[in-house]
Design a protein around this motif. Sequence first.
Motif, PDB file in Angstrom:
ATOM      1  N   ALA A  51      47.453  34.993  61.575  1.00  0.00           N
ATOM      2  CA  ALA A  51      46.118  35.003  62.190  1.00  0.00           C
ATOM      3  C   ALA A  51      45.080  35.567  61.238  1.00  0.00           C
ATOM      4  O   ALA A  51      43.986  35.007  61.081  1.00  0.00           O
ATOM      5  CB  ALA A  51      46.140  35.817  63.486  1.00  0.00           C
ATOM      6  N   GLY A  52      45.401  36.681  60.579  1.00  0.00           N
ATOM      7  CA  GLY A  52      44.460  37.259  59.606  1.00  0.00           C
ATOM      8  C   GLY A  52      44.220  36.331  58.429  1.00  0.00           C
ATOM      9  O   GLY A  52      43.086  36.170  57.965  1.00  0.00           O
ATOM     10  N   GLY A  53      45.292  35.693  57.948  1.00  0.00           N
ATOM     11  CA  GLY A  53      45.158  34.749  56.838  1.00  0.00           C
ATOM     12  C   GLY A  53      44.352  33.525  57.223  1.00  0.00           C
ATOM     13  O   GLY A  53      43.525  33.035  56.444  1.00  0.00           O
ATOM     14  N   ALA A  54      44.584  33.026  58.431  1.00  0.00           N
ATOM     15  CA  ALA A  54      43.812  31.863  58.892  1.00  0.00           C
ATOM     16  C   ALA A  54      42.340  32.214  59.027  1.00  0.00           C
ATOM     17  O   ALA A  54      41.467  31.417  58.664  1.00  0.00           O
ATOM     18  CB  ALA A  54      44.361  31.366  60.225  1.00  0.00           C
TER      19      ALA A  54
ATOM     20  N   LEU B  70      39.385  30.488  56.827  1.00  0.00           N
ATOM     21  CA  LEU B  70      38.292  29.765  57.472  1.00  0.00           C
ATOM     22  C   LEU B  70      36.932  30.363  57.125  1.00  0.00           C
ATOM     23  O   LEU B  70      35.917  29.923  57.664  1.00  0.00           O
ATOM     24  CB  LEU B  70      38.486  29.749  58.987  1.00  0.00           C
ATOM     25  N   GLY B  71      36.913  31.345  56.233  1.00  0.00           N
ATOM     26  CA  GLY B  71      35.648  31.878  55.763  1.00  0.00           C
ATOM     27  C   GLY B  71      35.165  33.124  56.470  1.00  0.00           C
ATOM     28  O   GLY B  71      34.021  33.529  56.296  1.00  0.00           O
ATOM     29  N   GLY B  72      36.017  33.751  57.266  1.00  0.00           N
ATOM     30  CA  GLY B  72      35.615  34.983  57.940  1.00  0.00           C
ATOM     31  C   GLY B  72      35.517  36.132  56.943  1.00  0.00           C
ATOM     32  O   GLY B  72      36.175  36.137  55.902  1.00  0.00           O
ATOM     33  N   SER B  73      34.687  37.086  57.238  1.00  0.00           N
ATOM     34  CA  SER B  73      34.562  38.238  56.348  1.00  0.00           C
ATOM     35  C   SER B  73      35.845  39.059  56.396  1.00  0.00           C
ATOM     36  O   SER B  73      36.696  38.884  57.272  1.00  0.00           O
ATOM     37  CB  SER B  73      33.377  39.103  56.774  1.00  0.00           C
ATOM     38  N   ALA B  74      35.976  39.970  55.450  1.00  0.00           N
ATOM     39  CA  ALA B  74      37.162  40.813  55.396  1.00  0.00           C
ATOM     40  C   ALA B  74      37.274  41.654  56.667  1.00  0.00           C
ATOM     41  O   ALA B  74      38.375  41.846  57.200  1.00  0.00           O
ATOM     42  CB  ALA B  74      37.108  41.720  54.173  1.00  0.00           C
TER      43      ALA B  74
END
Length: 181
Positions: A133-136, A140-144
Motif C-alpha cells: 500500500a505504501g509503495g503503491a 502513484l505520486g503521493g508525497s512521502a
Amino acid sequence: MEQHTTGEERDGTAPPPAPPLSPEAATRALRDVEDAQARARFQARTVPGWYGPAAGAVLAIYVIVAQRFLESGNAAVQLWVALPLAGLAALALRRIARRRRGVVPPDSEAARAERTKRTLTILFPALLVACLAGGACAALGGSAHVAVTVLAVALGLGFWAGFARHNTAIDRRLRDMRGSA
C-alpha cells in the motif's frame, strides 16, 4: 438433615460413601478432564478482540506522529523512537527475571515453534500489505508523508485482520474439539 462443611450430618452420622467408579467410568472422566484442559489451553491462546483495533490505532498514530516530528526537524523524534524500545527492553528483562525465579517455566521447543508460527501468521501478511500500500501510494505520486500515513494505516488494519484470523482459527479448533467430544 443439614450438613456441616466437614461432611458430617447434624445427627453425627457420616454421609453415605460414594459408589465406586468402574474402570470405564474412570477412563471416561479422565478423558473428559484432558479434553477440558486442552480446550482451556486453546481458549487461553485467544487474543482479546480489542487487541486488533488497538494495535492498528497505536501503530498508525505512532508512525504519523514520528513522521510529523521528522518533517519538523524536532529533536523529540529520538525520544519518540526510544520510548517503545525502552518499554520492550523492560518487558524482556522482566520476563527473564521471572523465568529465573521460576515463575515462568522455560519454553519447550514446540511452544517456541508455535509462538513463532503465530507471530509470523499475524506479522508477515500485515507487513506485506502495508509495504504494498505504501509503495503503491508512492508510485502513484503521493508525497512521502502520505505514503507513510497510508503504510501506517495499512499496517494497523493488517494487524487487526491478523488478530481476527488468529482468533477465528482457535475458535474453529475449539468447535472441532466440542464436535468430536
